[in-house]
Design a protein around this motif. Structure first.
Motif, PDB file in Angstrom:
ATOM      1  N   GLY A  83       0.733  -1.104  -0.055  1.00  0.00           N
ATOM      2  CA  GLY A  83      -0.020   0.031   0.211  1.00  0.00           C
ATOM      3  C   GLY A  83       0.595   1.287   0.044  1.00  0.00           C
ATOM      4  N   LEU A  84       2.092   1.289   0.019  1.00  0.00           N
ATOM      5  CA  LEU A  84       2.927   2.420  -0.099  1.00  0.00           C
ATOM      6  C   LEU A  84       2.861   2.964  -1.626  1.00  0.00           C
ATOM      7  CD1 LEU A  84       3.939   0.807   2.599  1.00  0.00           C
ATOM      8  CD2 LEU A  84       6.262   2.173   2.051  1.00  0.00           C
ATOM      9  N   ARG A  85       2.622   4.190  -1.522  1.00  0.00           N
ATOM     10  CA  ARG A  85       2.417   4.948  -2.633  1.00  0.00           C
ATOM     11  C   ARG A  85       3.430   6.160  -2.877  1.00  0.00           C
ATOM     12  NH1 ARG A  85       0.433   1.158  -3.433  1.00  0.00           N
ATOM     13  NH2 ARG A  85      -1.535   0.500  -3.978  1.00  0.00           N
ATOM     14  N   GLN A  86       4.496   6.217  -1.957  1.00  0.00           N
ATOM     15  CA  GLN A  86       5.802   7.245  -2.045  1.00  0.00           C
ATOM     16  C   GLN A  86       6.994   6.518  -1.920  1.00  0.00           C
ATOM     17  OE1 GLN A  86       5.388  11.419  -0.323  1.00  0.00           O
ATOM     18  NE2 GLN A  86       6.165  10.307   1.416  1.00  0.00           N
ATOM     19  N   VAL A  87       7.852   6.664  -3.015  1.00  0.00           N
ATOM     20  CA  VAL A  87       8.952   6.144  -3.182  1.00  0.00           C
ATOM     21  C   VAL A  87      10.060   7.100  -3.394  1.00  0.00           C
ATOM     22  CG1 VAL A  87      10.105   4.296  -4.590  1.00  0.00           C
ATOM     23  CG2 VAL A  87       7.495   4.296  -4.331  1.00  0.00           C
ATOM     24  N   ALA A  88      11.151   6.795  -2.742  1.00  0.00           N
ATOM     25  CA  ALA A  88      12.219   7.673  -2.862  1.00  0.00           C
ATOM     26  C   ALA A  88      13.625   7.072  -2.933  1.00  0.00           C
ATOM     27  CB  ALA A  88      12.423   8.567  -1.578  1.00  0.00           C
ATOM     28  N   LEU A  89      14.207   7.100  -4.249  1.00  0.00           N
ATOM     29  CA  LEU A  89      15.683   6.664  -4.699  1.00  0.00           C
ATOM     30  C   LEU A  89      16.606   7.699  -4.496  1.00  0.00           C
ATOM     31  CD1 LEU A  89      14.432   5.099  -8.048  1.00  0.00           C
ATOM     32  CD2 LEU A  89      13.812   4.300  -5.808  1.00  0.00           C
ATOM     33  N   LEU A  90      17.636   7.500  -3.538  1.00  0.00           N
ATOM     34  CA  LEU A  90      18.606   8.215  -3.131  1.00  0.00           C
ATOM     35  C   LEU A  90      19.922   7.638  -3.814  1.00  0.00           C
ATOM     36  CD1 LEU A  90      18.330   8.513   0.647  1.00  0.00           C
ATOM     37  CD2 LEU A  90      17.095   9.836  -1.134  1.00  0.00           C
ATOM     38  N   ALA A  91      20.574   8.986  -4.543  1.00  0.00           N
ATOM     39  CA  ALA A  91      21.640   8.536  -5.560  1.00  0.00           C
ATOM     40  C   ALA A  91      21.069   7.524  -6.637  1.00  0.00           C
ATOM     41  CB  ALA A  91      22.705   8.001  -4.872  1.00  0.00           C
ATOM     42  N   PRO A 161       3.947   7.008   4.884  1.00  0.00           N
ATOM     43  CA  PRO A 161       4.751   5.821   4.887  1.00  0.00           C
ATOM     44  C   PRO A 161       5.622   5.898   3.599  1.00  0.00           C
ATOM     45  CG  PRO A 161       2.949   4.970   5.772  1.00  0.00           C
ATOM     46  CD  PRO A 161       2.572   6.373   5.192  1.00  0.00           C
ATOM     47  N   THR A 162       6.805   5.970   3.466  1.00  0.00           N
ATOM     48  CA  THR A 162       7.659   5.740   2.094  1.00  0.00           C
ATOM     49  C   THR A 162       8.737   4.869   2.134  1.00  0.00           C
ATOM     50  OG1 THR A 162       7.942   8.366   2.411  1.00  0.00           O
ATOM     51  CG2 THR A 162       9.598   7.262   0.949  1.00  0.00           C
ATOM     52  N   VAL A 185      16.797  10.153   6.758  1.00  0.00           N
ATOM     53  CA  VAL A 185      15.897   9.274   6.270  1.00  0.00           C
ATOM     54  C   VAL A 185      14.932   8.697   7.398  1.00  0.00           C
ATOM     55  CG1 VAL A 185      15.332   6.632   5.355  1.00  0.00           C
ATOM     56  CG2 VAL A 185      17.001   8.351   4.158  1.00  0.00           C
ATOM     57  N   SER A 186      15.366   8.266   8.471  1.00  0.00           N
ATOM     58  CA  SER A 186      14.606   8.001   9.611  1.00  0.00           C
ATOM     59  C   SER A 186      13.680   9.139  10.219  1.00  0.00           C
ATOM     60  CB  SER A 186      15.391   7.408  10.735  1.00  0.00           C
ATOM     61  OG  SER A 186      16.221   6.350  10.360  1.00  0.00           O
ATOM     62  N   GLU A 187      13.985  10.294  10.044  1.00  0.00           N
ATOM     63  CA  GLU A 187      13.163  11.485  10.531  1.00  0.00           C
ATOM     64  C   GLU A 187      12.222  11.694   9.541  1.00  0.00           C
ATOM     65  OE1 GLU A 187      16.067  14.351  10.600  1.00  0.00           O
ATOM     66  OE2 GLU A 187      17.059  13.875  12.512  1.00  0.00           O
ATOM     67  N   LEU A 188      12.350  11.191   8.335  1.00  0.00           N
ATOM     68  CA  LEU A 188      11.231  11.575   7.342  1.00  0.00           C
ATOM     69  C   LEU A 188      10.198  10.213   7.068  1.00  0.00           C
ATOM     70  CD1 LEU A 188      13.343  13.374   4.657  1.00  0.00           C
ATOM     71  CD2 LEU A 188      11.690  14.351   6.025  1.00  0.00           C
ATOM     72  N   SER A 189      10.602   9.131   8.003  1.00  0.00           N
ATOM     73  CA  SER A 189       9.784   8.041   7.637  1.00  0.00           C
ATOM     74  C   SER A 189       8.948   7.717   9.021  1.00  0.00           C
ATOM     75  CB  SER A 189      10.961   6.923   7.612  1.00  0.00           C
ATOM     76  OG  SER A 189      11.755   7.064   6.553  1.00  0.00           O
ATOM     77  N   PRO A 190       7.539   7.805   8.884  1.00  0.00           N
ATOM     78  CA  PRO A 190       6.640   7.337   9.735  1.00  0.00           C
ATOM     79  C   PRO A 190       6.696   5.899  10.032  1.00  0.00           C
ATOM     80  CG  PRO A 190       5.347   8.036   7.846  1.00  0.00           C
ATOM     81  CD  PRO A 190       6.970   8.242   7.557  1.00  0.00           C
ATOM     82  N   PRO A 191       6.087   5.471  10.923  1.00  0.00           N
ATOM     83  CA  PRO A 191       5.933   3.737  11.118  1.00  0.00           C
ATOM     84  C   PRO A 191       5.221   3.150   9.831  1.00  0.00           C
ATOM     85  CG  PRO A 191       5.272   4.760  13.190  1.00  0.00           C
ATOM     86  CD  PRO A 191       5.504   5.934  12.152  1.00  0.00           C
ATOM     87  N   GLY A 192       5.720   2.113   9.397  1.00  0.00           N
ATOM     88  CA  GLY A 192       5.215   1.454   8.145  1.00  0.00           C
ATOM     89  C   GLY A 192       5.997   1.701   6.844  1.00  0.00           C
ATOM     90  N   SER A 193       7.254   2.786   7.070  1.00  0.00           N
ATOM     91  CA  SER A 193       8.068   2.779   6.016  1.00  0.00           C
ATOM     92  C   SER A 193       8.684   1.783   5.717  1.00  0.00           C
ATOM     93  CB  SER A 193       8.777   4.098   6.251  1.00  0.00           C
ATOM     94  OG  SER A 193       7.796   5.308   6.363  1.00  0.00           O
ATOM     95  N   ARG A 194       9.520   1.687   4.550  1.00  0.00           N
ATOM     96  CA  ARG A 194      10.300   0.486   4.077  1.00  0.00           C
ATOM     97  C   ARG A 194      11.617   0.998   3.590  1.00  0.00           C
ATOM     98  NH1 ARG A 194       7.076  -4.780   2.441  1.00  0.00           N
ATOM     99  NH2 ARG A 194       5.356  -4.430   3.833  1.00  0.00           N
ATOM    100  N   LEU A 278      11.945  -2.454   7.990  1.00  0.00           N
ATOM    101  CA  LEU A 278      10.590  -1.979   8.331  1.00  0.00           C
ATOM    102  C   LEU A 278      10.585  -0.878   9.251  1.00  0.00           C
ATOM    103  CD1 LEU A 278       7.601  -1.860   7.545  1.00  0.00           C
ATOM    104  CD2 LEU A 278       7.419  -3.701   9.513  1.00  0.00           C
ATOM    105  N   ARG A 279      10.173   0.044   9.074  1.00  0.00           N
ATOM    106  CA  ARG A 279      10.090   1.392  10.285  1.00  0.00           C
ATOM    107  C   ARG A 279       9.034   0.864  11.218  1.00  0.00           C
ATOM    108  NH1 ARG A 279      13.467   5.066  12.817  1.00  0.00           N
ATOM    109  NH2 ARG A 279      12.348   7.017  13.071  1.00  0.00           N
ATOM    110  N   ASP A 280       9.338   0.522  12.444  1.00  0.00           N
ATOM    111  CA  ASP A 280       8.254   0.174  13.599  1.00  0.00           C
ATOM    112  C   ASP A 280       8.598   1.488  14.509  1.00  0.00           C
ATOM    113  OD1 ASP A 280       7.657  -2.008  12.747  1.00  0.00           O
ATOM    114  OD2 ASP A 280       9.258  -3.219  13.573  1.00  0.00           O
ATOM    115  N   GLU A 281       7.620   1.528  15.273  1.00  0.00           N
ATOM    116  CA  GLU A 281       7.455   2.713  16.306  1.00  0.00           C
ATOM    117  C   GLU A 281       8.454   2.009  17.677  1.00  0.00           C
ATOM    118  OE1 GLU A 281       6.904   6.291  17.832  1.00  0.00           O
ATOM    119  OE2 GLU A 281       6.316   5.524  15.929  1.00  0.00           O
ATOM    120  N   VAL A 282       9.660   2.168  17.332  1.00  0.00           N
ATOM    121  CA  VAL A 282      10.664   1.412  18.129  1.00  0.00           C
ATOM    122  C   VAL A 282      11.035   2.222  19.345  1.00  0.00           C
ATOM    123  CG1 VAL A 282      12.707   0.123  18.389  1.00  0.00           C
ATOM    124  CG2 VAL A 282      11.217  -0.094  16.320  1.00  0.00           C
TER     125      VAL A 282
END
Length: 301
Positions: A83-91, A161-162, A185-194, A278-282
């Motif tokens: 269900g993620l609809r936002q993708v970011a490719l770095l470099a 989520p990204t 990257v982590s600061e821009l990533s809510p839970p559910g990000s990959r 996977l980004r969890d609310e850790v």
């Protein structure tokens, strides 16, 4: 076509390493049992100026590039299916996933890379009449600088989520720079990000078979500057739950021979890490969120 002196082509330095990868994708796409199809790889290699005289280590590396491409293709497909609809490719380099993968409706994909590389790539793609299969935005920015601001200005939603891809670049950054990239990257990533990422350990960078390649990279201002010994522990410090895939296992699963440069019988403890996370609310034992600063304990010069 080989680029002649004075002809336009891809800028020198790290950007030139993208040409070897593109040529590997082109060769794979010509196979009847191909693991992916990249019809833009050949035209991009032509426009960039093909690299000839590739060393034995470089030819072996092509086997890795093919497996790596398929691995990350599959991780991005899984993110889309989740269900993620936002993708970011770095470099992003000469990546063509925005054009060759089947993206669900509503997907927005961001490509971040150096301004000169993006300028070259956009012209080459326009010359081919290439049309992306999603909403694609290019973001000229240096990962060593304030790329998050540029990405946010381009429309990235930090609350959505990204699916992040950091392919073939972290080893070119210093430990501090790599840590800052992961922190941002982590600061821009809510839970559910990959997150899908590639790195190497120190033993791989120091393989005798890699010395000629390392010398050539250094001569083009593209030396490797960092390695990571435990990618799962490293990413956990930034709030990511990671899974590491061994290239030998990946090759066998895809019906391909184990690459020489990934075979433990040949390289011992040397590793190229292919990681998805996977980004969890850790939170730690005291209830605090993980740090998003650089971590020199896990990354080595």
């Amino acid at each position: 076509m080989t680029r002649l002196a004075g002809e336009p082509g891809l800028p020198t330095g790290v950007s030139r390493t993208a040409v070897v990868i593109t040529q590997a994708r082109e060769a794979e796409s010509a196979r009847p049992d191909r693991l992916f199809d990249d019809p833009l790889a050949g035209p991009l290699a032509d426009a960039a100026g093909r690299i000839t005289g590739i060393s034995e280590a470089g030819r072996h590396a092509a086997e890795h590039f093919v497996l790596r491409t398929r691995f990350f293709d599959d991780r991005l497909r899984e993110a889309a299916e989740a269900g993620l609809r936002q993708v970011a490719l770095l470099a992003a380099g000469l990546d063509t996933r925005a054009f060759r993968l089947k993206w669900p409706e509503g997907t927005r994909l961001f490509e971040v890379d150096l301004p000169d590389l993006i300028s070259f790539k956009e012209k080459a793609l326009a010359d081919q009449g290439a049309r992306p299969a999603c909403d694609r935005a290019v973001v000229p920015a240096d990962l060593r600088e304030d790329w998050p601001s540029a990405l946010l200005s381009a429309g990235l939603d930090p609350d959505a989520p990204t699916a992040w891809l950091i392919e073939g670049v972290l080893m070119y950054l210093t430990p501090d720079e790599a840590g800052r990239v992961l922190g941002r990257v982590s600061e821009l990533s809510p839970p559910g990000s990959r997150l899908a990422v590639e790195h190497v350990n120190k033993a791989y960078a120091e393989l005798p078979q890699m010395r000629p390649a390392m010398g050539r990279l250094a001569s083009t201002r593209a030396a490797w500057r960092s390695a990571v010994e435990d990618p799962s522990a490293w990413l956990a410090r930034y709030g990511w739950r990671a899974t590491v895939t061994h290239q030998a296992d990946l090759a066998r699963a895809l019906g391909r021979p184990v690459p020489v440069m990934a075979d433990p019988r040949t390289v011992g403890s040397a590793r190229i890490w292919l990681v998805d996370a996977l980004r969890d609310e850790v939170r730690d034992e005291e209830g605090h969120r993980p740090t998003t600063g650089a971590d020199d304990d896990a990354v080595h010069r």
